[in-house]
Design a protein around this motif. Structure first.
Motif, PDB file in Angstrom:
ATOM      1  N   LEU A 358       0.700  -1.161  -0.095  1.00 34.83           N
ATOM      2  CA  LEU A 358      -0.021   0.029   0.006  1.00 34.83           C
ATOM      3  C   LEU A 358       0.702   1.415   0.045  1.00 34.83           C
ATOM      4  O   LEU A 358       0.316   2.427  -0.050  1.00 34.83           O
ATOM      5  N   GLY A 359       2.171   1.007  -0.008  1.00 32.56           N
ATOM      6  CA  GLY A 359       3.001   2.134   0.024  1.00 32.56           C
ATOM      7  C   GLY A 359       3.098   3.045   1.237  1.00 32.56           C
ATOM      8  O   GLY A 359       3.530   4.075   1.644  1.00 32.56           O
ATOM      9  N   LEU A 360       2.789   2.218   2.494  1.00 32.94           N
ATOM     10  CA  LEU A 360       2.729   2.707   3.815  1.00 32.94           C
ATOM     11  C   LEU A 360       3.838   2.238   4.673  1.00 32.94           C
ATOM     12  O   LEU A 360       4.136   2.614   5.749  1.00 32.94           O
ATOM     13  N   LEU A 361       4.868   1.419   3.885  1.00 34.38           N
ATOM     14  CA  LEU A 361       6.099   0.880   4.583  1.00 34.38           C
ATOM     15  C   LEU A 361       7.339   1.887   4.274  1.00 34.38           C
ATOM     16  O   LEU A 361       7.681   2.075   3.160  1.00 34.38           O
ATOM     17  N   ALA A 362       7.711   2.947   5.231  1.00 35.42           N
ATOM     18  CA  ALA A 362       8.623   4.143   4.733  1.00 35.42           C
ATOM     19  C   ALA A 362       9.987   3.343   4.865  1.00 35.42           C
ATOM     20  O   ALA A 362      10.738   3.636   4.093  1.00 35.42           O
ATOM     21  N   ALA A 363      10.276   2.453   5.815  1.00 36.93           N
ATOM     22  CA  ALA A 363      11.617   1.850   6.249  1.00 36.93           C
ATOM     23  C   ALA A 363      11.763   0.870   7.017  1.00 36.93           C
ATOM     24  O   ALA A 363      10.767   0.764   7.987  1.00 36.93           O
ATOM     25  N   VAL A 364      12.707  -0.276   6.824  1.00 39.71           N
ATOM     26  CA  VAL A 364      12.871  -1.078   7.703  1.00 39.71           C
ATOM     27  C   VAL A 364      14.405  -1.147   8.134  1.00 39.71           C
ATOM     28  O   VAL A 364      15.101  -1.140   7.317  1.00 39.71           O
ATOM     29  N   LYS A 365      14.603  -1.079   9.414  1.00 36.37           N
ATOM     30  CA  LYS A 365      16.219  -0.882   9.899  1.00 36.37           C
ATOM     31  C   LYS A 365      16.387  -1.853  10.954  1.00 36.37           C
ATOM     32  O   LYS A 365      15.697  -2.412  11.670  1.00 36.37           O
ATOM     33  N   GLU A 366      17.759  -2.385  10.931  1.00 42.90           N
ATOM     34  CA  GLU A 366      18.282  -3.210  12.010  1.00 42.90           C
ATOM     35  C   GLU A 366      18.194  -2.457  13.467  1.00 42.90           C
ATOM     36  O   GLU A 366      18.376  -1.359  13.231  1.00 42.90           O
ATOM     37  N   HIS A 367      18.108  -3.440  14.349  1.00 39.48           N
ATOM     38  CA  HIS A 367      17.732  -2.551  15.539  1.00 39.48           C
ATOM     39  C   HIS A 367      18.009  -3.500  16.800  1.00 39.48           C
ATOM     40  O   HIS A 367      17.701  -4.730  16.676  1.00 39.48           O
ATOM     41  N   ARG A 368      18.671  -3.073  17.946  1.00 41.85           N
ATOM     42  CA  ARG A 368      18.984  -3.731  18.960  1.00 41.85           C
ATOM     43  C   ARG A 368      17.960  -3.395  20.039  1.00 41.85           C
ATOM     44  O   ARG A 368      17.656  -2.239  20.389  1.00 41.85           O
ATOM     45  N   LEU A 369      17.264  -4.321  20.400  1.00 39.57           N
ATOM     46  CA  LEU A 369      16.270  -3.956  21.361  1.00 39.57           C
ATOM     47  C   LEU A 369      16.138  -5.009  22.773  1.00 39.57           C
ATOM     48  O   LEU A 369      16.960  -6.260  22.623  1.00 39.57           O
ATOM     49  N   GLN A 370      15.455  -4.621  23.603  1.00 36.31           N
ATOM     50  CA  GLN A 370      15.470  -5.255  25.109  1.00 36.31           C
ATOM     51  C   GLN A 370      14.211  -6.419  24.595  1.00 36.31           C
ATOM     52  O   GLN A 370      13.080  -5.853  24.927  1.00 36.31           O
ATOM     53  N   GLN A 371      14.475  -7.720  24.704  1.00 39.07           N
ATOM     54  CA  GLN A 371      13.568  -8.610  24.416  1.00 39.07           C
ATOM     55  C   GLN A 371      13.090  -9.425  25.798  1.00 39.07           C
ATOM     56  O   GLN A 371      14.038  -9.765  26.463  1.00 39.07           O
ATOM     57  N   PRO A 372      11.805  -8.986  26.247  1.00 35.44           N
ATOM     58  CA  PRO A 372      11.405  -9.776  27.423  1.00 35.44           C
ATOM     59  C   PRO A 372      11.096 -11.288  27.375  1.00 35.44           C
ATOM     60  O   PRO A 372       9.922 -11.440  26.457  1.00 35.44           O
ATOM     61  N   ARG A 373      11.546 -12.069  28.121  1.00 31.92           N
ATOM     62  CA  ARG A 373      11.295 -13.710  27.739  1.00 31.92           C
ATOM     63  C   ARG A 373      10.988 -14.117  29.399  1.00 31.92           C
ATOM     64  O   ARG A 373      11.319 -13.706  30.398  1.00 31.92           O
ATOM     65  N   GLY A 374      10.035 -15.058  29.538  1.00 27.30           N
ATOM     66  CA  GLY A 374       9.689 -15.705  30.500  1.00 27.30           C
ATOM     67  C   GLY A 374      11.101 -16.559  31.257  1.00 27.30           C
ATOM     68  O   GLY A 374      11.406 -17.367  30.406  1.00 27.30           O
ATOM     69  N   ASP A 375      11.273 -16.420  32.380  1.00 25.45           N
ATOM     70  CA  ASP A 375      12.458 -17.106  32.907  1.00 25.45           C
ATOM     71  C   ASP A 375      12.324 -18.609  33.184  1.00 25.45           C
ATOM     72  O   ASP A 375      13.301 -19.297  33.047  1.00 25.45           O
ATOM     73  N   ARG A 376      11.177 -19.086  32.871  1.00 28.13           N
ATOM     74  CA  ARG A 376      10.866 -20.720  32.757  1.00 28.13           C
ATOM     75  C   ARG A 376      10.793 -21.096  31.312  1.00 28.13           C
ATOM     76  O   ARG A 376      11.542 -22.131  30.945  1.00 28.13           O
ATOM     77  N   SER A 377      10.040 -20.628  30.644  1.00 25.81           N
ATOM     78  CA  SER A 377       9.513 -21.232  29.297  1.00 25.81           C
ATOM     79  C   SER A 377      10.428 -20.489  28.279  1.00 25.81           C
ATOM     80  O   SER A 377      10.312 -21.129  27.247  1.00 25.81           O
ATOM     81  N   GLY A 378      11.105 -19.318  28.391  1.00 28.24           N
ATOM     82  CA  GLY A 378      12.002 -18.788  27.448  1.00 28.24           C
ATOM     83  C   GLY A 378      11.170 -18.226  26.343  1.00 28.24           C
ATOM     84  O   GLY A 378      11.541 -17.519  25.377  1.00 28.24           O
TER      85      GLY A 378
END
Length: 958
Positions: A358-378
């Motif tokens: 639809l022409g609505l995606l302006a850009a996609v960039k590599e990014h480092r982020l804090q990913q929350p995960r369950g300590d038991r299930s992962g």
């Protein structure tokens, strides 16, 4: 007499059985008789941090329980009425996961069994696993009051849980509400902030164009571009936020954008949450799927443009499985049908593709982020909107903070109180409901209209409200967070809500021993609940110990394959059995292979059995306040040797005292007692050590206590006093009174030493004490209930200490010369003495039996003029000089040849290490510990070659 060889496995099992059968672990008075519950004052109590019934104990448990048992045994011997309360925790999520994995391996799920049958299956697992844990605790020597063992889901504790829930609900401190929670889509339950691990991972940032909907005639940009790391959540957007001071967008506040793919219009709102410096400065607001966005929504929910949206803009787009949910008929078409039912990540791919088309995606960039995960299930945690039960914590936290501030509770080390304060002063309401089956069912029931009734039982609710059998009530399916019942542990285990004698006697408890990682989970919550329901703190001290790490300082974990089982260290395990144990159940073959390879490298011969006492002594010696424990087999092997040393020393004492007059009743035997300087010296050293050990244990410095016991036993008692006793016991010049004095000193010193070391090393000390105690005049059936040694200032004997320290310096001086000159240790030598004081001359005369026997001195000659002495090796004792003539003692040519050969070997070794350290590839790429080790070896070899060269010069001059 003791067996010739020390066999820990045999004696440990026998003595633990004896202690338990005799009931010595039950709180008793100082005479050893089991006391009536709640009698008197002077109680000492520790609550065991209840291990989870999920398998077996690990090294952390071994360390933790060693510390607790040391204190319990110490206070029991001090005469306190001592309780160490045992028990285990049902560990809701963790235990359910274990059993579900077992079912999965058999091709089943819990839903195939149904709730009741599944819970029965978990109880079966608890019986098996819990029994294994108690067996392990016994093997560790833990002197727990097994007669009163508790479990967090036994009837008494379940009653306490219901009582607390009802009381807090009635006070308005427990409530039910629709809130955003951390949702684990793998476990299908809410989890607390503390059960979420956020780590930096690689991801992407998507810039998306949101078309602006401007009034007729208005001018402006065609789109607002927002940046997001979770494009799939745009389906639940309720607004786009810009900073109210951002000049780029200030004029657009109050306008609307068209939410891509949905056909909905959402407003542009002003909120300081939008950071002009981050991304484009425009932030999508998704209140049902982001905690920060939820706070923005709370601030703006009454604004017309948001309030008039479906569900007031609070739109949940996900199922409990983290898939795009189906639209409910009453909601209207909120979510595009094309995405319904797709997993969140599959939906993300399709949404991004549709935006791009639809022409609505302006850009996609590599990014480092804090990913929350369950300590038991992962699994990646989702902020998820759902109905949950909460504890309103702030009113409970305030008095809990004050209890630490005013000193009623002390943290050891003190700095951990700051960690406690930081969390308690920023505490959020506690989500206590969990959507699992194993645990305490929430005591709340619903009628067909959804009205909720909280009570201690369904019958109590029906009686209170006059409900007959025709009124259908269904209990809430959720269970309580495991930590809810654990928070009651210090008083629920003692019988609360009943006012029992045990509760009166042992609450508040004395100390909590735990790791820093559960200060938030457990420690703080116990303090809050104790103050609330007992009107007193649950414990006076909180001793925080470090984590047990491997020899390289790495945290032990199954995934790393560096876990050690304390029982394997006690009993030993073969290499292949150890490999199988570490890789069992691993689903990733490459990881299992890696762990197997590392295990074979680290333990090529498996692990020999070291015995419990050696393991416990190792833990104590490593228990430096506030630091993690770096565990390696070298340390435990050294302390196994220490046990052997004590065993062999005890055999020597018994061989020289059994069936002998040890001077315990000189008046009856008619024999006098004469104590030598060595006898008086070892008594003085013993009592000084007793003071050090006592202060160390009282101050939670178990490392210092262990070091003091080790130094006294190995150095003072074994290496020196036992040797100093030999010329008295075997020499013809010693009187009967002197021999009786030395025998008495031997047995009394050993008996006291055994009591001093018993809290750390219970088994070997009991075995030896049973043989030594009668000779020393000690009474009682067990060392466990014998009095702990008390330092006696009257035993201080400066004169004896000075004399024996002088004797030691003389002996060491002569031995050092023999060692440097490669002279046989047993070869008697003439000694010339120069510059001797009157005190030196006196001691030379009285100490000759010690010097002749231990230094192998042939003769002693006092020199008036040192210049007349022949070429000699010299040792200094204060200002006095010991000279040993070298002529005729060594083969000069042979010794020079030997020294040249050794110097050549060291020269080559130094060159090799130097070349290695000069190689940048090695220094930069090798682990720091390996490089440091090579540098230390280089320094050692350089020092050694210097000493050899000096020795060569000395011999060449003869």
């Amino acid at each position: 007499m003791l067996d010739k060889n020390y066999d820990p496995q045999t004696l440990e099992k026998n003595w633990y059985r004896f202690w338990e059968e005799k009931g010595y672990f039950v709180p008793a008075d100082q005479t050893g008789s089991t006391r009536a519950e709640g009698a008197g004052a002077g109680a000492y109590c520790i609550m065991i941090p209840p291990p989870n019934v999920t398998g077996s104990l690990h090294m952390g448990h071994g360390f933790n329980n060693t510390i607790m048992d040391t204190m319990v045994r110490y206070h029991r011997m001090k005469g306190d009425r001592t309780l160490w309360q045992p028990g285990t925790d049902h560990a809701g999520i963790a235990t359910q996961m274990v059993v579900e994995r077992q079912l999965e391996a058999a091709g089943q799920t819990r839903h195939d069994l149904g709730r009741e049958a599944f819970i029965e299956r978990v109880w079966e697992w608890k019986q098996e696993s819990g029994g294994n844990i108690t067996r392990q605790l016994r093997r560790l020597g833990s002197s727990l009051d097994w007669q009163h063992e508790r479990f967090t889901m036994d009837e008494g504790l379940s009653n306490a849980v219901r009582e607390v829930f009802v009381r807090l609900f009635e006070e308005g401190l427990i409530y039910r509400g629709k809130r955003l929670v951390n949702w684990d889509p793998a476990l299908h339950t809410a989890v607390s902030d503390l059960e979420v691990i956020s780590e930096e991972e690689s991801g992407h940032m998507w810039d998306i164009r949101y078309p602006l909907v401007l009034p007729p005639g208005a001018t402006g940009p065609a789109h607002l571009v927002v940046s997001t790391t979770r494009p799939e959540t745009l389906l639940g957007d309720c607004a786009v936020a810009v900073n109210p001071e951002d000049p780029r967008y200030k004029h657009l506040i109050g306008e609307f954008v068209e939410l891509p793919l949905t056909g909905r219009r959402i407003p542009v709102i002003a909120d300081e949450h939008a950071d002009p410096e981050f991304g484009t400065g425009c932030v999508k607001i998704t209140p049902a799927h982001d905690f920060n966005d939820h706070q923005v929504w709370l601030r703006h929910r009454d604004e017309n443009a948001i309030a008039e949206q479906p569900h007031g803009g609070l739109i949940n787009i996900l199922t409990p499985d983290a898939a795009i949910r189906t639209n409910q008929p009453e909601e209207g078409a909120l979510l595009p049908v094309a995405y319904v039912g797709l997993d969140r990540y599959e939906a993300r791919k399709l949404i991004v593709a549709d935006l791009d088309s639809l022409g609505l995606l302006a850009a996609v960039k590599e990014h480092r982020l804090q990913q929350p995960r369950g300590d038991r299930s992962g699994a990646v945690i989702e902020p998820y909107l759902t109905d949950q039960w909460y504890v309103r914590v702030a009113p409970l936290a305030e008095p809990a903070i004050a209890a630490v501030e005013d000193g009623r509770i002390r943290f050891v080390p003190d700095n951990w109180k700051n960690t406690y304060y930081d969390w308690m002063r920023n505490i959020q309401d506690w989500c206590i409901s969990r959507q699992i089956w194993w645990g305490h069912r929430i005591p709340a029931w619903y009628d067909v209209e959804g009205n909720v009734y909280v009570g201690r039982s369904e019958d109590a609710i029906r009686a209170r409200h006059g409900f007959g059998p025709e009124v259908v009530l269904l209990q809430d399916p959720d269970v309580l967070d495991t930590w809810f019942s654990s928070a009651l542990w210090p008083f629920s285990t003692l019988g609360w809500p009943e006012q029992t004698d045990r509760l009166d006697a042992f609450y508040p408890t004395s100390v909590l021993v735990t790791g820093f990682d559960i200060i938030f989970f457990w420690v703080a919550r116990m303090i809050m609940m104790g103050l609330k329901f007992m009107d007193d703190v649950p414990f006076k001290d909180v001793y925080i110990h470090g984590l047990v790490r491997d020899a390289h300082g790495e945290k032990m974990s199954k995934s790393k394959g560096n876990v050690l089982d304390p029982i394997d260290l006690i009993d030993g395990i073969g290499l292949e059995a150890l490999v199988e144990k570490r890789t069992k159940g691993m689903m990733q073959p490459h990881l299992a292979e890696k762990i197997a390879k590392q295990t074979r490298k680290d333990f090529p011969d498996g692990i020999p059995g070291f015995g419990t006492d050696a393991l416990r002594f190792t833990f104590a010696a490593l228990a430096t306040t506030g630091r993690d424990v770096k565990f390696d087999l070298g340390r435990i092997e050294g302390y196994r040797n220490f046990c052997n040393k004590l065993w062999n020393a005890s055999r020597y004492v018994l061989m020289n005292t059994e069936d002998q007059d040890c001077g315990q009743a000189p008046d009856e035997s008619g024999g006098e007692l004469e104590f030598s300087a060595a006898d008086r010296w070892i008594r003085a050293r013993l009592h000084a050590t007793t003071a050090t050990v006592t202060d160390a244990i009282e101050g939670y410095r178990f490392d210092l206590a262990a070091q003091a016991i080790y130094d006294f036993t190995w150095n003072a008692f074994c290496d020196w006093y036992l040797e100093l006793s030999k010329p008295v016991l075997t020499g013809t010049a010693a009187s009967d009174a002197a021999k009786r004095g030395t025998r008495r000193t031997l047995v009394e010193t050993l008996e006291t030493l055994l009591r001093l070391a018993h809290p750390i090393m219970p088994f070997i000390t009991e075995e030896i004490w049973q043989k030594v105690a009668p000779l020393a005049g000690a009474q009682g059936e067990t060392i466990m209930l014998a009095p702990y040694p008390v330092a006696d200032a009257g035993a201080d004997d400066p004169e004896a200490v000075a004399e024996i320290e002088w004797v030691q310096q003389v002996i060491l001086g002569v031995r050092r010369i023999k060692g440097e000159m490669n002279i046989a240790p047993g070869k008697p030598l003439p000694v010339l003495v120069a510059n001797a004081s009157e005190q030196d001359k006196t001691w030379l005369a009285v100490a000759r039996p010690y010097l002749d026997f231990l230094a192998r001195i042939e003769s002693v000659t006092l020199l008036e003029d040192e210049s007349s002495a022949p070429e000699s090796a010299i040792a200094l004792v204060g200002n006095m000089k010991l000279l040993i003539p070298m002529a005729g003692l060594i083969d000069k040519d042979a010794e020079l040849k030997r020294l040249d050969k050794e110097i050549g070997r060291l020269t080559d070794e130094i060159a090799r290490i130097g070349q290695k350290l000069a190689n940048p590839s090695f220094v930069d790429k090798a682990p720091a510990a390996v490089v440091d080790k090579e540098r230390a070896r280089l320094a050692e070899q350089s020092t050694a070659i210097g000493n050899l060269q000096a020795q060569r010069e000395k011999i060449a001059a003869l």
